[in-house]
Design an enzyme around this catalytic site. Structure first.
Site, PDB file in Angstrom:
ATOM      1  N   GLU A 407      -6.270  -9.146  28.479  1.00  0.00           N
ATOM      2  CA  GLU A 407      -7.675  -9.191  28.057  1.00  0.00           C
ATOM      3  C   GLU A 407      -8.271 -10.596  28.127  1.00  0.00           C
ATOM      4  O   GLU A 407      -9.406 -10.788  28.560  1.00  0.00           O
ATOM      5  CB  GLU A 407      -7.806  -8.622  26.640  1.00  0.00           C
ATOM      6  CG  GLU A 407      -7.708  -7.106  26.551  1.00  0.00           C
ATOM      7  CD  GLU A 407      -6.298  -6.570  26.627  1.00  0.00           C
ATOM      8  OE1 GLU A 407      -6.123  -5.340  26.729  1.00  0.00           O
ATOM      9  OE2 GLU A 407      -5.342  -7.396  26.596  1.00  0.00           O
ATOM     10  N   HIS A 474      -6.372   2.296  17.574  1.00  0.00           N
ATOM     11  CA  HIS A 474      -7.326   2.827  18.543  1.00  0.00           C
ATOM     12  C   HIS A 474      -8.569   3.375  17.848  1.00  0.00           C
ATOM     13  O   HIS A 474      -9.295   4.180  18.433  1.00  0.00           O
ATOM     14  CB  HIS A 474      -6.690   3.949  19.382  1.00  0.00           C
ATOM     15  CG  HIS A 474      -5.555   3.504  20.243  1.00  0.00           C
ATOM     16  ND1 HIS A 474      -4.303   3.267  19.747  1.00  0.00           N
ATOM     17  CD2 HIS A 474      -5.484   3.237  21.575  1.00  0.00           C
ATOM     18  CE1 HIS A 474      -3.502   2.886  20.730  1.00  0.00           C
ATOM     19  NE2 HIS A 474      -4.196   2.871  21.855  1.00  0.00           N
TER      20      HIS A 474
END
Length: 668
Positions: A407, A474
């Site tokens: 990322e 998540h």
């Protein structure tokens, strides 16, 4: 010729086919930063500059790299690479103003030292976190590949910085994407006070190149002719055959990490050994031996540099201390936005929220030739939510780019693309994973325009939210991490219509935008959405219901919880305000509603402390206190991570607590 001016040389110099002019040019280019540094050290002791990072003894590297780079090619130096700036002919008075925090510098007094960039001279300065520099170079290199302009870029770090995860990520991305980036590692011997044997165990840092599948070289960093000739060959080859190349320069830092650090931790014999390898003294001895540098010419060169330094210092010293205003400082946090709104057309289609986001991305890709989408599994697979399904076939692999799982490097590459004239959208596969890219978002993207006027034309898509049984990693809705950071815009639509219009606007906006998309709404919310391209203004809330008894202010999934409750309780006369954008916040819409009803419930999915509701509550208390007829109610999820099991997740979310808060406040 005086033989006593020719010391024993530590290096064998081979001029090859270099002309006398080139040989003297390299000497003068090294001499200038050395003489500037000597003057700066005096000014530092006099308190006329605040800090100094010395590159004395390492001038050959910065000068050699800069001398083989073309003027239009970007260089990303560190804070010991003064030779990059002087070789690129950055005006000395502006450098001196920068170091004194004057207005004629490059950061308007907002950052110091070499923490700046300049598009005029194609230089991109570093931030203190070091690692992001390599990832930004990746983005610039990618931009050059997409332009097919035959250009490369060069980026610096020290051996200490190579231990950072961002460096590893960026090297891997450059290798996988075959980016034309020259990665320059100055092996200084010490990272501040930590010797190399406490930082890595490979014999040479260049050995790591093989692990990345990358060509790597070792160059004697104090040997200017070796630096120049080898790099000239390497860079010419990279332009003809674009690829990443790692170069490790063997050198030594002769002064402290910065002047206050000193060098007491370095054994004196090591200092003595490297002092003999001074790049300027050795090279000057060689030029004298060859009869190229005469005593008269040497005096002329030094006198000219002394005059240039003195003249430009006087300009900088005479410049008044910088002045600004709170309004000016705030206005420079964001790049100006061209307020061009595209009105929606009459032809509509009922689509889901997920389709609306896909539609906005597709329309923006068609509208902007220099828009690149990057993310994990977004190409053939179409993304884990299938939002980019079919994009690869329509727009091609160059613009729809699968990324490794890294990322940070991809956020940084997006920043590099922006520097090189592109727009970038990055899909954070789940908003939770943003922690792995947090540093470049809050310290690079958010601060770049305020620091040196460079836009960060980047949108980061953030699939977020609970209610789908996805557990602690998540399911977060972590918008408050970013509303706290000046320089970021935060958008959070609850409806398909808003999602398309706001996403198109976010991509048009030259500032970094965190675009939150609630996963539980992706396929559960449908709405009529215009088929043609349109935009909606960022920073404007939407009043969904109007009433007189109470104001309900929320965003994201909270909007639908509130609508459901009001539909089941039609007797409640409520204003329902969907914020849509959290930064910038539509404060006037909030105040107008609260002043009308006198009672307010603030609803968010995020846990309570430190969230949007807390700041909204403070703003309302400050600006609408006299209009309030009851306490401000904040409703949020529990102060726990998001649980997985259905009953636990249901209890975690604030549905029932919200309904109870509305009842209590209406009865107050």
């Amino acid at each position: 010729m005086r033989t006593d001016t020719i010391p024993h040389l530590q290096y064998d110099y081979d001029r090859g086919d270099l002309t006398d002019e080139t040989l003297l040019m390299l000497y003068e280019r090294m001499l200038k930063p050395r003489m500037i540094e000597e003057k700066m050290l005096i000014l530092l002791r006099q308190g006329k500059i605040s800090k100094w990072f010395s590159g004395m003894g390492q001038e050959a590297i910065a000068v050699g790299v800069s001398s083989v780079m073309q003027e239009e090619e970007y260089i990303l130096p560190m804070h010991r690479n003064l030779g990059v700036f002087t070789t690129r002919k950055v005006p000395l008075n502006r450098l001196f103003s920068q170091w004194q925090g004057k207005a004629n510098g490059f950061t308007k007094g907002r950052d110091r030292s070499f923490h700046f960039g300049t598009q005029e001279y194609k230089i991109v300065g570093m931030i203190s976190h070091l690692g992001p520099q390599f990832g930004v170079a990746d983005g610039i290199g990618l931009g050059n590949l997409l332009k097919d302009n035959g250009q490369i870029c060069a980026v610096f770090t020290g051996e200490g910085g190579t231990s950072e995860g961002d460096i590893h990520e960026a090297l891997n991305v450059a290798s996988v994407w075959n980016l034309p980036v020259l990665f320059c590692i100055e092996n200084n011997g010490y990272g501040l006070s930590t010797p190399t044997y406490e930082q890595f165990r490979c014999e040479d840092l260049a050995d790591r190149g093989a692990g990345y599948g990358m060509e790597a070289h070792i160059i004697e960093g104090n040997h200017i002719l070796q630096v120049y000739t080898q790099l000239k060959e390497i860079t010419e080859s990279m332009r003809a055959n674009p690829r990443p190349v790692m170069v490790e320069f063997k050198t030594f830092r002769m002064r402290g990490h910065e002047e206050a650090s000193g060098t007491k931790y370095v054994p004196q014999e090591l200092m003595d050994q490297w002092a003999l390898k001074d790049p300027i003294e050795n090279y000057a001895g060689y030029l004298r031996k060859e009869g190229i540098l005469t005593e008269e010419l040497e005096v002329q060169l030094k006198e000219a540099i002394i005059h240039e330094i003195s003249e430009n210092l006087e300009i900088a010293f005479n410049e008044p201390p910088i002045e600004s205003s709170p309004q000016q400082e705030i206005s420079d946090v964001y790049a100006p936005v061209a307020e061009i709104q595209v009105e929606p057309g009459n032809q509509t289609e009922e689509i889901r929220l997920i389709d609306a986001i896909s539609q906005g991305l597709r329309q923006s890709m068609e509208r902007h030739d220099k828009l690149v989408i990057m993310g994990q599994d977004i190409a053939e697979y179409g993304g884990v939510f299938k939002i980019t399904q079919g994009f690869l076939e329509q727009f091609g692999r160059e613009r729809i780019r699968n990324t490794p799982i890294c990322e940070s490097a991809i956020v940084e590459a997006a920043m590099g693309l922006s520097i090189n004239g592109f727009k970038a959208v990055m899909e954070m596969q789940f908003a939770d994973f943003v922690t792995s890219g947090f540093n470049p978002i809050v310290n690079y993207l958010a601060k770049t325009h305020y620091r040196w006027g460079q836009k960060a034309d980047v949108v980061i898509r953030m699939p977020c939210g609970a209610g789908v049984g996805a557990g602690p990693f998540h399911s977060q809705t972590n918008e408050a991490w970013f509303t706290h950071t000046p320089g970021l815009k935060v958008v959070y639509p609850a409806f398909p219509y808003d999602a398309t219009g706001l996403l198109n606007a976010a991509i048009n906006d030259p500032n970094p935008v965190m675009f939150f998309e609630h996963k539980a709404l992706y396929r559960s919310i449908r709405q009529e959405v215009p088929s043609d391209y349109y935009t909606l203004p960022i920073g404007k809330a939407s009043l969904l219901r109007e009433g007189n008894e109470i104001s309900i202010i929320t965003y994201g999934a909270g909007v639908h919880w509130a609508l459901d409750y009001l539909d089941r309780n039609l007797e409640i006369s409520a204003d329902l305000l969907d914020l849509r954008t959290l930064s910038p916040l539509d404060e006037e819409a909030v105040f107008q509603s609260v002043r009308k009803t006198g009672k307010v419930v603030l609803l968010q999915e995020d846990s309570l402390f430190g969230g949007m509701a807390s700041d909204l509550s403070a703003l309302i208390a400050e600006h609408c206190f006299e209009s309030l007829d009851g306490p401000i109610k904040r409703v949020a999820s529990l102060e726990t991570p998001v649980p997985f099991a259905g009953k636990l997740e249901e209890d975690y979310l604030p549905h029932a607590r919200f309904e109870q808060a509305v009842k209590e406040l209406l009865a107050y």
